[in-house]
Design a protein around this motif. Structure first.
Motif, PDB file in Angstrom:
ATOM      1  N   THR A 149       0.804  -1.245  -0.073  1.00 45.98           N
ATOM      2  CA  THR A 149       0.043  -0.116  -0.010  1.00 45.98           C
ATOM      3  C   THR A 149       0.832   1.394  -0.010  1.00 45.98           C
ATOM      4  N   THR A 150       2.092   1.210   0.862  1.00 42.44           N
ATOM      5  CA  THR A 150       2.614   2.609   0.956  1.00 42.44           C
ATOM      6  C   THR A 150       3.598   2.532  -0.449  1.00 42.44           C
ATOM      7  N   ALA A 151       4.013   1.600  -0.928  1.00 40.34           N
ATOM      8  CA  ALA A 151       4.582   1.772  -2.288  1.00 40.34           C
ATOM      9  C   ALA A 151       3.465   2.308  -3.416  1.00 40.34           C
ATOM     10  N   ALA A 152       2.486   1.797  -3.489  1.00 41.59           N
ATOM     11  CA  ALA A 152       1.493   2.093  -4.253  1.00 41.59           C
ATOM     12  C   ALA A 152       1.113   3.548  -4.150  1.00 41.59           C
ATOM     13  N   ASP A 153       0.898   4.009  -3.075  1.00 36.25           N
ATOM     14  CA  ASP A 153       0.532   5.560  -2.734  1.00 36.25           C
ATOM     15  C   ASP A 153       1.522   6.270  -3.201  1.00 36.25           C
ATOM     16  N   ARG A 154       2.830   5.930  -2.648  1.00 33.68           N
ATOM     17  CA  ARG A 154       4.036   7.024  -3.293  1.00 33.68           C
ATOM     18  C   ARG A 154       4.292   6.813  -4.685  1.00 33.68           C
ATOM     19  N   ALA A 155       4.030   5.864  -5.443  1.00 32.54           N
ATOM     20  CA  ALA A 155       4.008   5.798  -6.930  1.00 32.54           C
ATOM     21  C   ALA A 155       2.866   6.810  -7.469  1.00 32.54           C
ATOM     22  N   GLU A 156       1.875   6.689  -6.857  1.00 32.88           N
ATOM     23  CA  GLU A 156       0.553   7.728  -7.381  1.00 32.88           C
ATOM     24  C   GLU A 156       0.916   8.852  -7.282  1.00 32.88           C
ATOM     25  N   LYS A 157       1.605   9.290  -6.076  1.00 33.43           N
ATOM     26  CA  LYS A 157       1.850  10.869  -5.806  1.00 33.43           C
ATOM     27  C   LYS A 157       3.163  11.295  -6.792  1.00 33.43           C
ATOM     28  N   LEU A 158       3.920  10.449  -6.923  1.00 32.37           N
ATOM     29  CA  LEU A 158       5.109  10.696  -7.768  1.00 32.37           C
ATOM     30  C   LEU A 158       4.658  10.832  -9.214  1.00 32.37           C
ATOM     31  N   LYS A 160       1.531  11.750 -10.260  1.00 32.22           N
ATOM     32  CA  LYS A 160       1.011  12.790 -10.553  1.00 32.22           C
ATOM     33  C   LYS A 160       1.830  14.192 -10.513  1.00 32.22           C
ATOM     34  N   SER A 161       2.914  14.112  -9.652  1.00 36.37           N
ATOM     35  CA  SER A 161       4.187  15.073  -9.674  1.00 36.37           C
ATOM     36  C   SER A 161       4.659  15.175 -11.085  1.00 36.37           C
ATOM     37  N   LEU A 162       5.212  14.031 -11.501  1.00 38.36           N
ATOM     38  CA  LEU A 162       5.985  14.098 -12.790  1.00 38.36           C
ATOM     39  C   LEU A 162       5.135  14.771 -14.074  1.00 38.36           C
ATOM     40  N   GLU A 163       3.952  14.123 -13.818  1.00 42.26           N
ATOM     41  CA  GLU A 163       2.937  14.634 -15.119  1.00 42.26           C
ATOM     42  C   GLU A 163       2.655  15.908 -14.923  1.00 42.26           C
ATOM     43  N   ARG A 164       2.427  16.507 -13.635  1.00 42.66           N
ATOM     44  CA  ARG A 164       2.346  17.894 -13.468  1.00 42.66           C
ATOM     45  C   ARG A 164       3.325  18.884 -14.164  1.00 42.66           C
ATOM     46  N   ASP A 165       4.790  18.382 -14.280  1.00 47.26           N
ATOM     47  CA  ASP A 165       5.846  18.996 -14.445  1.00 47.26           C
ATOM     48  C   ASP A 165       6.103  18.456 -15.792  1.00 47.26           C
ATOM     49  N   GLY A 166       5.370  18.017 -16.820  1.00 46.73           N
ATOM     50  CA  GLY A 166       5.354  17.689 -17.957  1.00 46.73           C
ATOM     51  C   GLY A 166       6.222  16.528 -18.441  1.00 46.73           C
ATOM     52  N   TYR A 167       6.449  15.712 -17.538  1.00 50.57           N
ATOM     53  CA  TYR A 167       7.435  14.452 -17.926  1.00 50.57           C
ATOM     54  C   TYR A 167       6.432  13.414 -18.627  1.00 50.57           C
ATOM     55  N   LYS A 168       6.985  12.658 -19.382  1.00 49.40           N
ATOM     56  CA  LYS A 168       6.219  11.637 -20.150  1.00 49.40           C
ATOM     57  C   LYS A 168       6.620  10.263 -19.364  1.00 49.40           C
ATOM     58  N   LEU A 169       6.002   9.269 -18.731  1.00 48.52           N
ATOM     59  CA  LEU A 169       6.106   8.293 -18.127  1.00 48.52           C
ATOM     60  C   LEU A 169       6.005   7.147 -19.436  1.00 48.52           C
ATOM     61  N   GLU A 191      12.830   3.461  -2.357  1.00 49.01           N
ATOM     62  CA  GLU A 191      12.712   4.323  -3.179  1.00 49.01           C
ATOM     63  C   GLU A 191      11.579   3.760  -4.268  1.00 49.01           C
ATOM     64  N   VAL A 192      10.607   4.504  -4.551  1.00 49.05           N
ATOM     65  CA  VAL A 192       9.710   4.177  -5.719  1.00 49.05           C
ATOM     66  C   VAL A 192      10.345   4.942  -6.878  1.00 49.05           C
ATOM     67  N   MET A 193      10.389   4.267  -8.181  1.00 48.95           N
ATOM     68  CA  MET A 193      10.852   4.915  -9.426  1.00 48.95           C
ATOM     69  C   MET A 193      10.103   4.740 -10.490  1.00 48.95           C
ATOM     70  N   LEU A 194       9.942   5.553 -11.182  1.00 51.46           N
ATOM     71  CA  LEU A 194       9.097   5.493 -12.369  1.00 51.46           C
ATOM     72  C   LEU A 194       9.919   5.854 -13.623  1.00 51.46           C
ATOM     73  N   PRO A 195      10.039   5.080 -14.650  1.00 55.17           N
ATOM     74  CA  PRO A 195      10.653   5.324 -15.912  1.00 55.17           C
ATOM     75  C   PRO A 195       9.909   6.530 -16.709  1.00 55.17           C
ATOM     76  N   ILE A 196      10.861   7.525 -17.155  1.00 56.37           N
ATOM     77  CA  ILE A 196      10.311   8.497 -17.912  1.00 56.37           C
ATOM     78  C   ILE A 196      11.330   8.716 -19.125  1.00 56.37           C
ATOM     79  N   GLU A 197      10.684   9.455 -20.035  1.00 51.58           N
ATOM     80  CA  GLU A 197      11.488   9.789 -21.335  1.00 51.58           C
ATOM     81  C   GLU A 197      12.620  10.946 -21.031  1.00 51.58           C
TER      82      GLU A 197
END
Length: 197
Positions: A149-158, A160-169, A191-197
């Motif tokens: 649950t913690t990892a999923a919550d952190r990933a979702e917040k991350l 939203k932050s990345l998309e808000r700032d214009g990053y493409k996942l 760490e929760v890590m999301l791959p981006i372009e």
């Protein structure tokens, strides 16, 4: 004592810090070699059931189960992620916990193994050695027990932050855990890590 207090005394992957904000970091990682196992957590009885398979490959438990046999130093983090593509809003890490979705667990091999063929070949056919190229991630670090649950919550917040700032996942999130389970929870590094372009 250092492991209990959260000291990370093993090799960790080097990366270039591109950007640090109040919400996340953007990092670029160089190519590396991974040892990985994909498994059904219901069959192994544990969502972290792949750990012992990989630990036996490197020789952290008993004789190394590889072709040389060569003891390979432990590194951090231990990486887990869902082996199936799931919608980005789903809790990817938790999806494997119920046994319906396979999980892939990975050890990043020491940097001295620059190519997959440099690493000892596993004798357990479930373990695969593969190379990954340079990759870029949005990363958020947190302490405590990295529950599904913690990892999923952190990933979702991350996300939203990345998309808000214009990053493409460009993929699903991964969970990176740097400490053994006996480390005091407030002193653990995750760490929760999301791959981006």
């Amino acid at each position: 004592m250092g492991l209990i207090l959260g000291k990370i005394s093993v090799e960790t992957p080097k990366y270039q810090l591109i950007l640090k904000t109040a919400d996340y970091e953007i990092r670029t990682y160089p190519p590396s070699v991974l040892a990985e196992v994909t498994y059904d957590p219901a069959l192994l009885g544990d969502r972290d059931g792949g750990f012992m398979i990989l630990a036996k490959y490197i020789g952290a438990v008993g004789e190394p189960q590889n072709s040389r046999p060569e003891k390979i130093p432990m590194t951090a983090p231990v990486i887990t992620h869902s082996a199936e593509k799931i919608d980005m809003t789903a809790p990817v890490v938790t999806s494997g916990g119920g046994g319906s979705t396979p999980i892939t667990m990975q050890f990043v091999l020491p940097a001295k193994y620059a190519r997959a063929e440099d690493a000892p070949q596993p004798t357990d056919e479930r373990v695969r050695i593969r190379e990954v190229g340079e990759r870029k991630y949005g990363v958020v670090r947190f302490s405590g027990v990295a529950t599904e649950t913690t990892a999923a919550d952190r990933a979702e917040k991350l996300r939203k932050s990345l998309e808000r700032d214009g990053y493409k996942l460009v993929g699903e999130h991964v969970l990176a855990r740097y400490n053994p389970p006996w480390t005091l929870p407030p002193l653990r590094t995750n760490e929760v890590m999301l791959p981006i372009e």
